[in-house]
Each structure stands twice: as structure tokens, then as C-alpha cells.
Write an enzyme that holds these catalytic residues in place. Structure first.
Site, PDB file in Angstrom:
ATOM      1  N   ALA A 187      -6.736  14.095   5.630  1.00  0.00           N
ATOM      2  CA  ALA A 187      -7.162  15.092   4.641  1.00  0.00           C
ATOM      3  C   ALA A 187      -6.626  14.764   3.243  1.00  0.00           C
ATOM      4  CB  ALA A 187      -6.695  16.480   5.069  1.00  0.00           C
ATOM      5  N   PHE A 188      -6.166  13.528   3.050  1.00  0.00           N
ATOM      6  CA  PHE A 188      -5.614  13.054   1.779  1.00  0.00           C
ATOM      7  C   PHE A 188      -4.237  13.672   1.502  1.00  0.00           C
ATOM      8  CE2 PHE A 188     -10.132  12.444   1.433  1.00  0.00           C
ATOM      9  CZ  PHE A 188     -10.281  11.238   0.757  1.00  0.00           C
ATOM     10  N   ASP A 228       0.668   9.368   6.192  1.00  0.00           N
ATOM     11  CA  ASP A 228      -0.717   9.485   5.746  1.00  0.00           C
ATOM     12  C   ASP A 228      -1.341  10.741   6.351  1.00  0.00           C
ATOM     13  OD1 ASP A 228      -2.978   8.833   4.385  1.00  0.00           O
ATOM     14  OD2 ASP A 228      -3.575   7.188   5.702  1.00  0.00           O
ATOM     15  N   SER A 229      -2.471  11.119   5.785  1.00  0.00           N
ATOM     16  CA  SER A 229      -3.218  12.251   6.321  1.00  0.00           C
ATOM     17  C   SER A 229      -4.695  11.975   6.112  1.00  0.00           C
ATOM     18  CB  SER A 229      -2.842  13.532   5.578  1.00  0.00           C
ATOM     19  OG  SER A 229      -3.817  14.538   5.819  1.00  0.00           O
ATOM     20  N   ASP A 240       0.874  -1.166   0.000  1.00  0.00           N
ATOM     21  CA  ASP A 240       0.000   0.000   0.000  1.00  0.00           C
ATOM     22  C   ASP A 240       0.922   1.231   0.000  1.00  0.00           C
ATOM     23  OD1 ASP A 240      -2.357   1.594   0.360  1.00  0.00           O
ATOM     24  OD2 ASP A 240      -1.848   1.736   2.488  1.00  0.00           O
ATOM     25  N   ARG A 290     -11.164  -0.791  -6.141  1.00  0.00           N
ATOM     26  CA  ARG A 290     -10.998  -0.125  -4.844  1.00  0.00           C
ATOM     27  C   ARG A 290     -10.931  -1.164  -3.719  1.00  0.00           C
ATOM     28  NH1 ARG A 290     -11.718   4.621  -1.924  1.00  0.00           N
ATOM     29  NH2 ARG A 290     -13.049   4.451  -0.101  1.00  0.00           N
ATOM     30  N   ASP A 342      -0.021   5.081   1.017  1.00  0.00           N
ATOM     31  CA  ASP A 342      -0.182   6.029   2.131  1.00  0.00           C
ATOM     32  C   ASP A 342      -0.203   5.284   3.468  1.00  0.00           C
ATOM     33  OD1 ASP A 342      -0.416   8.049   0.203  1.00  0.00           O
ATOM     34  OD2 ASP A 342      -2.602   7.870   0.122  1.00  0.00           O
TER      35      ASP A 342
END
Ligand SMILES: [Mg+2]
Ligand SMILES: [Zn+2]
Length: 187
Positions: free
Chosen positions: A24-25, A21-22, A13, A106, A15
Site C-alpha cells: 500500500a506504499f 515495504d508495504s 534500493d 523509473r 523500500d
């Protein structure tokens, strides 16, 4: 041309595994910041004969938070920084859809991992899948990939929530995964 070694693959993976990671993307190359040691871990896997593929949900595309050019720029930064420490990421697969699109790629849907298995002609049973979210592990477990959780990114939350696929191994971070995994490498 190597045969068996060319089938050695690790699927990551992105992020929370390779980069911070966040909630908020990660929306820009500036926001893409490697987790300390992660790119060196990729280099270490490469040195042991493993290729590395990334499988990443990027619904920020489908949500209109960033565009393909920006995603490509983030990945150019990732490749550049990996190369700077001797690492190489062979392929980046991503799902640009949102949950409302009901696509097959996804995660936790297994579509991306299925494509990677076909592209690299690997046996899922020999190919570790590393993630920080349950859906990463579920996508892998569906196809019979061994699953590995890292505690970086959403990993601690994922671990606390429980319900991991049977046999999931837990590591502090990608560096820890690489050390453990290569220590048990049969090759
Ligand atoms: Mg993640
Ligand atoms: Zn998709």
C-alpha cells in the site's frame, strides 16, 4: 583528500531493503520503519570507507498518494535514524513518476543509476547495487553493476519468480549483504 576510497560506493534500493515495504506504499514518516540491522549495516559500510547512495522508485508522488514535503520528512527520519547508529546516506535519488510517464529514471530503466555513477564518478563494475525487486537488479545489470538481491521486502517473491540477472548474489538482508561484501572487500 582520499582518492580511491572516495570512489567506494554502494547503491541501495530503499523500500524492502532499508525499511519495511508495504504493497500500500510507504506514505508517511510514521510508515517508514527501518528493517532491523539495516541502518547498522550502512554504518558498517561507511566505516569500511564506502559511501551509500539510495535509488528509489517513488511513484506514490506521481499517483498523488503523498507529496514532496512528506517524502522529505520520510528521508529526514531515515537520515536521523542512520546517524543515531553512526551511519550516513550520502545521496537519495528517487523517481517520482508512474509507468505512464515513460521517464528514463523509473527502474528498471537505468537513468537514476546513471546519474549516481556520474555524480560520484564511480565505475559501475566496482559498485554493488542492492535491491529486493527484479527491476532494481535489471537497472543495475543494464549498466554493468554487480547485482545483489536481499530476501527482505519483496525479495522472497523476486527470488521465487526467477530470471535474476546473471551473477546476482543473494543475501538474507542488508546486514547479510554488508557482512559478505566487506569480507570480500579488496581494500
Ligand atoms: Mg524495493
Ligand atoms: Zn522517473
Amino acid at each position: 583528500m582520499p582518492t580511491s576510497s572516495s570512489r567506494k560506493l554502494v547503491i541501495l534500493d530503499r523500500d524492502g531493503v532499508i525499511n519495511l515495504d508495504s504493497d500500500a506504499f510507504i506514505k508517511s514518516p510514521d510508515e517508514w520503519v527501518a528493517i532491523p540491522g539495516s541502518l547498522e549495516a550502512i554504518a558498517r559500510l561507511n566505516q569500511a570507507g564506502y559511501r551509500v547512495a539510495v535509488a528509489s522508485n517513488q511513484s506514490g508522488i506521481g499517483r498523488g498518494l503523498f507529496d514532496m514535503a512528506t517524502l522529505n520528512a520520510m528521508h529526514a527520519k531515515m537520515h536521523r535514524q542512520a546517524a543515531a547508529v553512526g551511519g550516513r546516506i550520502d545521496a537519495v535519488f528517487f523517481c517520482p513518476h508512474t509507468a505512464q510517464d515513460h521517464c528514463d529514471c523509473r527502474k528498471p530503466k537505468p537513468g537514476m543509476l546513471k546519474m549516481i555513477a556520474e555524480r560520484f564518478e564511480i565505475d559501475p563494475a566496482d559498485t554493488p547495487v542492492v535491491g529486493d525487486s527484479l527491476r532494481d537488479l535489471q537497472a543495475g545489470a543494464t549498466l554493468g553493476f554487480p547485482t545483489h538481491l536481499v530476501r527482505t521486502g519483496k525479495g522472497e517473491k523476486t527470488l521465487a519468480a526467477g530470471g535474476l540477472p546473471e551473477g546476482t548474489k543473494i543475501h538474507d538482508d542488508l546486514r547479510g549483504f554488508a557482512l559478505d561484501f566487506l569480507a570480500n572487500d579488496p581494500a
